[in-house]
Motif scaffolding. Structure first.
Motif, PDB file in Angstrom:
ATOM      1  N   THR A   8      42.375  34.643  88.468  1.00  0.00           N
ATOM      2  CA  THR A   8      42.421  33.350  89.133  1.00  0.00           C
ATOM      3  C   THR A   8      41.579  33.416  90.409  1.00  0.00           C
ATOM      4  OG1 THR A   8      44.516  34.051  90.120  1.00  0.00           O
ATOM      5  CG2 THR A   8      44.636  32.619  88.196  1.00  0.00           C
ATOM      6  N   SER A   9      41.245  32.263  90.950  1.00  0.00           N
ATOM      7  CA  SER A   9      40.254  32.193  92.030  1.00  0.00           C
ATOM      8  C   SER A   9      40.654  32.980  93.271  1.00  0.00           C
ATOM      9  CB  SER A   9      39.989  30.735  92.402  1.00  0.00           C
ATOM     10  OG  SER A   9      41.184  30.103  92.836  1.00  0.00           O
ATOM     11  N   ALA A  16      39.507  36.529  93.245  1.00  0.00           N
ATOM     12  CA  ALA A  16      38.053  36.732  93.146  1.00  0.00           C
ATOM     13  C   ALA A  16      37.363  36.701  94.504  1.00  0.00           C
ATOM     14  CB  ALA A  16      37.443  35.666  92.240  1.00  0.00           C
ATOM     15  N   VAL A  62      36.239  33.890  86.472  1.00  0.00           N
ATOM     16  CA  VAL A  62      37.284  33.216  87.243  1.00  0.00           C
ATOM     17  C   VAL A  62      37.814  32.055  86.393  1.00  0.00           C
ATOM     18  CG1 VAL A  62      37.847  32.007  89.381  1.00  0.00           C
ATOM     19  CG2 VAL A  62      36.169  33.869  89.394  1.00  0.00           C
ATOM     20  N   LYS A  79      41.444  29.447  85.157  1.00  0.00           N
ATOM     21  CA  LYS A  79      42.753  28.895  85.480  1.00  0.00           C
ATOM     22  C   LYS A  79      43.821  29.840  84.936  1.00  0.00           C
ATOM     23  CE  LYS A  79      41.195  24.091  85.303  1.00  0.00           C
ATOM     24  NZ  LYS A  79      41.342  22.773  84.628  1.00  0.00           N
ATOM     25  N   ASN A 124      47.536  24.857  89.681  1.00  0.00           N
ATOM     26  CA  ASN A 124      47.635  26.074  90.475  1.00  0.00           C
ATOM     27  C   ASN A 124      49.110  26.481  90.588  1.00  0.00           C
ATOM     28  OD1 ASN A 124      48.132  27.286  93.354  1.00  0.00           O
ATOM     29  ND2 ASN A 124      46.000  27.730  92.882  1.00  0.00           N
ATOM     30  N   GLU A 148      39.313  24.175  94.566  1.00  0.00           N
ATOM     31  CA  GLU A 148      38.517  25.282  95.097  1.00  0.00           C
ATOM     32  C   GLU A 148      39.208  25.858  96.332  1.00  0.00           C
ATOM     33  OE1 GLU A 148      35.908  26.987  94.236  1.00  0.00           O
ATOM     34  OE2 GLU A 148      35.521  25.877  92.374  1.00  0.00           O
ATOM     35  N   GLU A 205      38.335  28.196  98.472  1.00  0.00           N
ATOM     36  CA  GLU A 205      37.495  28.329  99.666  1.00  0.00           C
ATOM     37  C   GLU A 205      37.396  27.013 100.427  1.00  0.00           C
ATOM     38  OE1 GLU A 205      35.608  30.736 101.224  1.00  0.00           O
ATOM     39  OE2 GLU A 205      36.654  32.254 100.060  1.00  0.00           O
ATOM     40  N   SER A 241      45.770  36.521  98.122  1.00  0.00           N
ATOM     41  CA  SER A 241      44.526  35.756  98.190  1.00  0.00           C
ATOM     42  C   SER A 241      43.925  35.723  99.589  1.00  0.00           C
ATOM     43  CB  SER A 241      44.767  34.317  97.714  1.00  0.00           C
ATOM     44  OG  SER A 241      45.279  34.290  96.395  1.00  0.00           O
TER      45      SER A 241
END
Length: 303
Positions: free
Chosen positions: A104-105, A108, A132, A134, A204, A229, A231, A250
């Motif tokens: 998942t993001s 990463a 990356v 879901k 999420n 996203e 970020e 994260s």
């Protein structure tokens, strides 16, 4: 030819292509053979097993429960063969190897890049491919044989997925150091209510736990920004956009380089998921894959 011999033959490769492509025509194009050749292999499999493997639809083919069972076998056989080759190549050590990962993001951004770079300092012959995805897609990638290792947050057990390691995941509230709530050691939803907040999308897992907790407390939050996203959410907060939420893993590395503040979300629902290192159940893993899983486990335990 007897059944065990036949279901290890080229027929399996053709069968898997039909499963993955959804039709004999598409499978034939990808295999660079005629559609009739693929059709003959499928019919031969069904005759040998004395059972249909697909539901024939107006626009393609879908594996039935028997077909799903054979597909699981075929994927494992293919992955095990690849693992044997990799094991032979690395019999004298981990001089070479390739590891495919889906995550998942949140993982990463910092966690996996740091772990992969550290691993390659000791094992420079190992290469990586990272996708990356879901959370719901990662298990399917493993089942399809697209990746070797999955790193994700999960709330439930999943069929044919082996959990190599799991640890409780926590949720933090992210804000600027000058935010009104920044001096607190932990936060409840009630204390956060009324402050501007940016939230990840509904698929999420952090957002799902947040929504469950809000429902249980009968509190409604209207996000000023919703975005898938991670970020973007952190940058929005850094530019003065208010609060957001994230898994601890994260954001833990970002504390070293960014002026953001992280406070634990003190709600029971926030710990209702776990960080999991996943592989396909029953799969034989190469020596580099096993070593990298140990590296992931070690880093998770430190954080």
């Amino acid at each position: 030819m007897n059944k065990p011999d036949f279901i290890q033959s080229t027929a399996l490769r053709y069968f898997l292509e039909v499963v993955q492509r959804g039709s004999i025509t598409n499978a034939a194009k990808h295999l660079h053979v005629t559609a009739s050749a693929v059709s003959r292999q499928i019919l031969a499999l069904e005759e040998l097993l004395e059972a249909p493997l697909f539901d024939r639809l107006p626009r393609g083919m879908r594996p039935n429960p028997t077909g799903d069972l054979l597909a699981a076998h075929a994927r494992r056989a293919s992955l095990d063969a690849a693992a044997v080759i990799s094991a032979i190549d690395s019999a004298q050590g981990m001089h070479q190897g390739h590891i495919r990962i889906a995550c998942t993001s949140g993982f990463a951004i910092d966690f996996l890049p740091a772990t992969m770079a550290e691993f390659r300092l000791i094992n420079p012959g190992i290469t990586f491919a990272l996708q990356v995805e879901k959370p719901a897609t990662i298990s399917q990638r493993l089942l399809n044989g697209d990746v070797d290792i999955g790193l994700t947050y999960s709330r439930t057990a999943q069929k044919d997925i082996y959990v190599n390691y799991a640890q409780a995941g926590s949720v933090v509230v992210v804000m600027r150091p000058d935010h009104k709530l920044a001096k607190r050691k932990s936060l409840t939803l009630k204390q956060m209510h009324g402050h501007e907040i940016a939230l990840p999308g509904p698929d999420n897992t952090v957002r799902q736990l947040f929504d469950i907790a809000c429902s249980n407390r009968q509190l409604a939050f209207e996000p000023v920004l919703q975005c898938n996203e991670f970020e973007t959410l952190l940058n929005f907060v850094q530019y003065g956009g208010g609060l957001t939420i994230a898994g601890t893993t994260s954001v833990i590395h970002r504390q070293l380089r960014e002026p953001l503040h992280y406070i634990r979300l003190n709600e029971p629902e926030a710990s209702a998921r776990s960080v999991q290192i996943q592989t396909l159940s029953g799969r034989v893993l190469s020596k580099p894959m096993q070593a990298f899983i140990l590296s992931l486990k070690s880093r998770l335990q430190k954080e």
